[in-house]
Design an enzyme around this catalytic site. Structure first.
Site, PDB file in Angstrom:
ATOM      1  N   SER A   1      30.848 148.037 -71.225  1.00 51.75           N
ATOM      2  CA  SER A   1      30.830 149.640 -71.553  1.00 51.75           C
ATOM      3  C   SER A   1      31.194 150.491 -70.374  1.00 51.75           C
ATOM      4  O   SER A   1      31.691 151.601 -70.395  1.00 51.75           O
ATOM      5  CB  SER A   1      29.635 149.938 -72.092  1.00 51.75           C
TER       6      SER A   1
ATOM      7  N   LYS B   1      28.760 154.155 -82.529  1.00 56.71           N
ATOM      8  CA  LYS B   1      29.862 154.085 -81.657  1.00 56.71           C
ATOM      9  C   LYS B   1      31.085 154.301 -82.420  1.00 56.71           C
ATOM     10  O   LYS B   1      31.236 155.393 -83.049  1.00 56.71           O
ATOM     11  CB  LYS B   1      29.960 153.088 -80.496  1.00 56.71           C
TER      12      LYS B   1
ATOM     13  N   HIS C   1      30.872 147.833 -78.292  1.00 54.37           N
ATOM     14  CA  HIS C   1      32.065 148.654 -77.678  1.00 54.37           C
ATOM     15  C   HIS C   1      33.360 148.372 -78.341  1.00 54.37           C
ATOM     16  O   HIS C   1      34.552 148.841 -78.243  1.00 54.37           O
ATOM     17  CB  HIS C   1      32.149 149.130 -76.122  1.00 54.37           C
TER      18      HIS C   1
HETATM   19  C1  LIG Z   1      25.052 151.148 -76.794  1.00 53.37           C
HETATM   20  C2  LIG Z   1      24.897 149.708 -76.555  1.00 53.37           C
HETATM   21  C3  LIG Z   1      23.731 149.284 -77.091  1.00 53.37           C
HETATM   22  C4  LIG Z   1      22.701 150.085 -77.827  1.00 53.37           C
HETATM   23  O1  LIG Z   1      23.084 150.624 -79.239  1.00 53.37           O
HETATM   24  P1  LIG Z   1      22.531 151.642 -79.740  1.00 53.37           P
HETATM   25  O2  LIG Z   1      22.775 151.715 -80.979  1.00 53.37           O
HETATM   26  O3  LIG Z   1      23.083 153.024 -79.086  1.00 53.37           O
HETATM   27  O4  LIG Z   1      20.963 151.673 -79.264  1.00 53.37           O
HETATM   28  C5  LIG Z   1      23.727 148.010 -77.205  1.00 53.37           C
HETATM   29  N1  LIG Z   1      24.668 147.011 -76.302  1.00 53.37           N
HETATM   30  C6  LIG Z   1      25.535 147.584 -75.787  1.00 53.37           C
HETATM   31  C7  LIG Z   1      26.439 146.667 -75.211  1.00 53.37           C
HETATM   32  C8  LIG Z   1      25.642 148.928 -75.910  1.00 53.37           C
HETATM   33  O5  LIG Z   1      26.807 149.542 -75.317  1.00 53.37           O
END
Ligand SMILES: *Cc1c(COP(=O)(O)O)cnc(C)c1O
Length: 386
Positions: free
Chosen positions: A181, A238, A209
């Site tokens: 990310s 996301k 992502h």
């Molecule tokens: C954002 C993210 C998470 C967490 O997900 P949320 O639904 O925002 O809690 C887990 N793993 C990765 C790689 C992320 O970028």
């Protein structure tokens, strides 16, 4: 020292190191433009890659579910039952990633914590990429398994660690983000799958992502490389524009998680409206080839523009564009400088990234116009730092 005094000292230290965080207040929906302090600015720091967070179909799906199923899910599903939307969603997500089953979690953070904690313990070993997301790291810690860190995306280093350590343990797990990310680079998934098979290890791939963004019809990087992970984590906050997450895998693995993953068992189930919206998002994402193309085109234009202005940016096929400035305070100055020019780009500092690699993390949205991109590039070109 009284706790309050100690906390104030810690806050002071964070402020002096340029690490104190004070998020902006947004008074609009999440989209290519946001309202901050009453002013419209362009958003270049969301994970709303496809621009679905304010999509009318998602609003409509959520509104319909609000009307028919109410607001709250009321308890853990083990206590007060699954709402039909939970089951529909799990079928939709499993089918989306082409795995047999999926379990819904409230967040990706909870999904990673629960999945690793439930399946691995003190007798086990985890091999983790050095830049894995914090939720994977915390899941490993919570499990009690021994953890070996391999150099970032370095399958050879992983192979050496597996050869050295695997034999002493009951189960082994390899964990990685698919698309990282903060850097926008990706894991060597075929090599990881092969190593997992050779060393009798399971492979967990976090597609937070990449899902919706990369791979055929947005099915992610595992799908792109024909890699079947033992566990695939997808998040719905996301590219899907909603909230929540799922873990997909074999029917047995998923049934086990639904009995033993503590963040699933001991947490109120996701709200029906958001689940209904996420189901609708699955359909939109599959049909969003034009949005994906536009997103990557924007990223390409921005990289080219930045390079022409003397910034160091790596060429790749991801929508995540890090501009590494190194110093945390300077990074926040740069972020404020851009916001003054109507461009919202968050500065990312430790502990989100390693020390001395503070950066602007620039992410376009598929629904930005070409004029939005030009505006952002103009503001970036005025930055006094490279
Ligand atoms: C954002 C993210 C998470 C967490 O997900 P949320 O639904 O925002 O809690 C887990 N793993 C990765 C790689 C992320 O970028």
């Amino acid at each position: 020292m009284p706790l309050e005094t100690a906390i104030l000292a810690e806050l002071e230290a964070l402020a002096e190191a340029g690490l104190l965080r004070a998020p902006r207040t947004i008074s609009s929906a999440q989209g290519p433009e946001l309202v901050i302090d009453g002013r419209s600015v362009l958003c270049f720091c969301s994970n709303n890659y496809l621009g679905l967070a304010d999509h009318p179909d998602l609003r409509a799906a959520a509104t319909a579910a609000l009307a028919s199923r109410g607001v709250g899910a009321s308890a853990s599903r083990l206590v007060s039952g699954s709402i039909d939307a939970h089951l529909d969603a799990e079928r939709a997500f499993a089918s989306f990633v082409q795995l047999p089953a999926a379990a819904l979690f409230s967040t990706g953070y909870a999904a990673n914590l629960g999945a690793i904690q439930a399946l691995f313990s003190k007798q086990d070993v985890v091999f983790s990429d050095r830049l894995c997301h914090a939720s994977l790291i915390d899941g490993c810690r919570l499990s009690g398994a021994d953890v070996h860190i391999f150099r970032h995306t370095d399958a050879q280093h992983l192979a050496a660690l597996l050869a050295e350590h695997r034999g002493r343990y009951r189960r082994a797990l390899i964990v990685t983000d698919a698309l990282f990310s903060m850097d926008g680079d990706s894991a060597p998934l075929p090599a990881l799958r092969e190593l997992a098979d050779t060393h009798d290890a399971a492979l967990l791939v976090d597609e937070a992502h990449s899902l919706g963004v990369l791979g055929p019809h947005g099915r992610g990087l595992c799908a792109k490389h024909d890699v079947v992970p033992d566990l695939l984590v997808g998040t719905l906050g996301k590219a899907f524009g909603c909230a929540g997450a799922f873990v997909a895998g074999s029917s047995a693995a998923i049934a086990y998680l639904q009995n033993r993953a503590r963040s699933y068992v001991f947490s109120t189930a996701p709200a029906p409206a958001i689940v209904a919206a996420a189901i609708r998002a699955t359909g939109l994402v599959l049909e969003a080839d034009d949005r994906r193309a536009k997103l990557l085109e924007h990223a390409h234009t921005i990289r080219d523009g930045l390079r022409a202005e003397g910034f160091q940016v790596r060429e790749d096929d991801s929508p995540i564009i890090p501009i590494i400035l190194g110093d945390a305070a300077r990074t926040m100055e740069a972020s404020a400088f851009l916001l003054e020019r109507g461009v919202f780009v968050q500065g990312i500092r430790p502990p989100s990234v390693p020390d001395h690699t503070s950066r602007l993390r620039l992410v376009p949205i598929a629904t930005h116009s070409d004029a939005h991109i030009s505006h952002a590039l103009r503001a970036l070109s005025e930055l006094p730092w490279r």
